[in-house]
Scaffold this active site. Sequence first.
Site, PDB file in Angstrom:
ATOM      1  N   TYR A  90      55.074  48.295  61.539  1.00  0.00           N
ATOM      2  CA  TYR A  90      54.829  47.446  62.459  1.00  0.00           C
ATOM      3  C   TYR A  90      54.303  45.993  62.257  1.00  0.00           C
ATOM      4  O   TYR A  90      54.954  44.907  62.531  1.00  0.00           O
ATOM      5  CB  TYR A  90      53.822  48.124  63.681  1.00  0.00           C
ATOM      6  N   PRO A 103      58.185  50.813  73.175  1.00  0.00           N
ATOM      7  CA  PRO A 103      58.751  51.793  74.053  1.00  0.00           C
ATOM      8  C   PRO A 103      58.298  51.621  75.326  1.00  0.00           C
ATOM      9  O   PRO A 103      57.206  50.908  75.683  1.00  0.00           O
ATOM     10  CB  PRO A 103      58.519  52.986  73.255  1.00  0.00           C
ATOM     11  N   HIS A 328      53.226  49.629  70.127  1.00  0.00           N
ATOM     12  CA  HIS A 328      53.367  51.211  69.674  1.00  0.00           C
ATOM     13  C   HIS A 328      52.621  51.183  68.172  1.00  0.00           C
ATOM     14  O   HIS A 328      52.639  52.294  67.849  1.00  0.00           O
ATOM     15  CB  HIS A 328      54.970  51.009  69.226  1.00  0.00           C
ATOM     16  N   SER A 444      55.897  64.317  63.386  1.00  0.00           N
ATOM     17  CA  SER A 444      54.460  64.028  63.417  1.00  0.00           C
ATOM     18  C   SER A 444      53.837  64.794  62.185  1.00  0.00           C
ATOM     19  O   SER A 444      54.158  65.844  61.588  1.00  0.00           O
ATOM     20  CB  SER A 444      53.994  64.578  64.678  1.00  0.00           C
ATOM     21  N   SER A 544      64.697  60.160  68.691  1.00  0.00           N
ATOM     22  CA  SER A 544      63.208  60.594  69.002  1.00  0.00           C
ATOM     23  C   SER A 544      63.245  61.830  70.088  1.00  0.00           C
ATOM     24  O   SER A 544      63.697  61.324  71.133  1.00  0.00           O
ATOM     25  CB  SER A 544      62.237  59.703  69.024  1.00  0.00           C
ATOM     26  N   GLN A 545      62.617  62.800  69.933  1.00  0.00           N
ATOM     27  CA  GLN A 545      62.516  63.806  71.164  1.00  0.00           C
ATOM     28  C   GLN A 545      61.198  63.226  71.817  1.00  0.00           C
ATOM     29  O   GLN A 545      60.106  63.444  71.116  1.00  0.00           O
ATOM     30  CB  GLN A 545      62.542  65.303  70.715  1.00  0.00           C
TER      31      GLN A 545
END
Length: 645
Positions: A90, A103, A328, A444, A544-545
């Site tokens: 980032y 997002p 984010h 994660s 991404s889920q």
Amino acid sequence: MPILEREPPKGRRESYVLPKVPVPPLKQTLDMYLSCMKHLVKEEQYQKTKAIVVKFGEPGGTGELLQKKLLERSDKTYNWVYDYWLEDMYLNQRLALPVNSNPAMVFPKQNFKDRKDSLRFAAHLITGVLEYKERIDTRVLPVDFARGQLAGTPLCMKQYYRLFNTYRLPGHKRDTLVIHKPGSTEQEHIIVACKNQFFVLDLVVNKKKLKEMDILTQLEKIVKMAENSEERQPPFGLLTSDGRTEWAQAREVLIKDSVNRESLAVIEKCLCVLCLDNPSGMEVGDTSRALLMLHGGGHEKMGANRWYDKPMQFIVGEDGVCGTVCEHSPFEGIVLVACTEYLMKFMTGSPSKMGRATSVSELPTPARLLWKTTPHIQDLLKASAERLQRLVRDLDMDVHKFEVYGKEFIKKQKMSPDAYIQVALQLAFYRCNGRLVSTYESASIRRFHEGRVDNIRSATSEALAFVKAMTDEKASLSVSHFSYLVPQLLGYSHYTVHHAITGLGIDNHLLGLREIAQELKMERPEIFTDETYVASNQFILSTSQVPTTVEMFCCYGPVVPNGYGCCYNPQSDHLLFSVTSFHGSTETCSAVFIKALDEGLVEMRDLCRKSNKPQSSAAPAASKAVVNNQGAGSKLPSTLQKTGK
């Protein structure tokens, strides 16, 4: 060691010690890196890369030196990768935040009768935000626990504590994540954006917190003030939509004047931003609502009615288009989901308290933030508006609801919905491009102190075998080809469970070795200048889920100019996909990708159905060999459930 607490039953508080992120063995990472890239690059390039990697990992070589230094860093810190990762992912990035980084979560479409109805919704929403923040500040949020593999493992909660008390400050080469002290009196206000103007709504007056009715009263005042054209200020929110270096340079110009300095300081310390949008004039569908969340429709619509540096920015449109767009860097999508689901349940389950106002005799008029402009600043605003408009025109978005089946069908096949969908994404990309590419799927690592994510590299060699069988051999496709799917899911699950989510993924480790070399002022090792490494970090397919339990969905933009951003939300009877790409790329088209994805999902269902029928003959030996290489039979084990979703 750090201690996390949760709210246990019967008032008894329990605490948990979180481990440090491990440093993976060097040889394991190098071997896995080669395995991940072998089938994605040409053979000549792979052989060159293999020689470079072998040299890097030689005893007494550069790799061992950097590994030793990384282990020393791990001994001295709680999380050796956190700062490296945050900067690389980032803070060092120079692209504009809208589309490229931030997002959005799109709320269910609201049916407001009039403007006041939308303001009631906004006041109720902010009341829920304040309740949620109080739970964060008083540390009564229950600790999250892992589901599926390693079920019951407590997860780090620090990301929750940065939802409202952080701010991304632009820098010339690197941004800064500013973290305010939780519960600070400096954060007793929100910023309300209305008609491209910014207002301060104090939440505490005469040491008393405003009630929901008071918040509504203040919002009504703000709307009326925003309509006063004589006091209208230039649309300074546009500057935050620009590239990070351009915004940092513009900010330097702004802060030369004390009025601008004070306005910026108030915004940078706010709790959150509430954007009251005018009707967009667009046909209100899933795709158009997602676009309005991501970029506001550009400066001609609501693109200037935003302040993109603030992590939590809630949007309430008069036409019922609502949601949140997030900076984010302080937190991951699962934390955003937890917060927004809490708010949605608060909105529907907690009646609006529009009773009598507070005993405060008279609420002060909200302050309009003032700005001093010059011809130079006007030019900066114009340039920012033009660049935002180019970004808006370039974004190709398609929000698609696949209604043939959902995750329940996939579970009945004894497969992980996430792994299954990842295979479908690989199939769609192969159908469109005739190849596979480095794919990003976030995994994660919150089971470690200050853990964020590592990468699941789902474009595996098994995936390539499967998509080739589905595509190149479609004419002779039979039930036996289903066996290609089995080892792919097993290989995918093995990497997920035993590497990425347990802190042994390759991406964070390679990043750490690269950054250690830079800190030692070494010439960058060849492994990190090699064409294969560069390609490995160009995530043409970024996925991404983001599952939800209430009616809403997440979306984001591609991370490279010739790539796709694909966020998916598996539900019981349908699968929701938000696919983005750029019109400027001749290699991508969101509608074409969605069409290929649809077709592949239907074919995979048909293959599953065929495989469940009794077969008169065994699968061909070649197919059996593929299965046996995974050390498993045709039945998928329960360990395929990555997150228990």
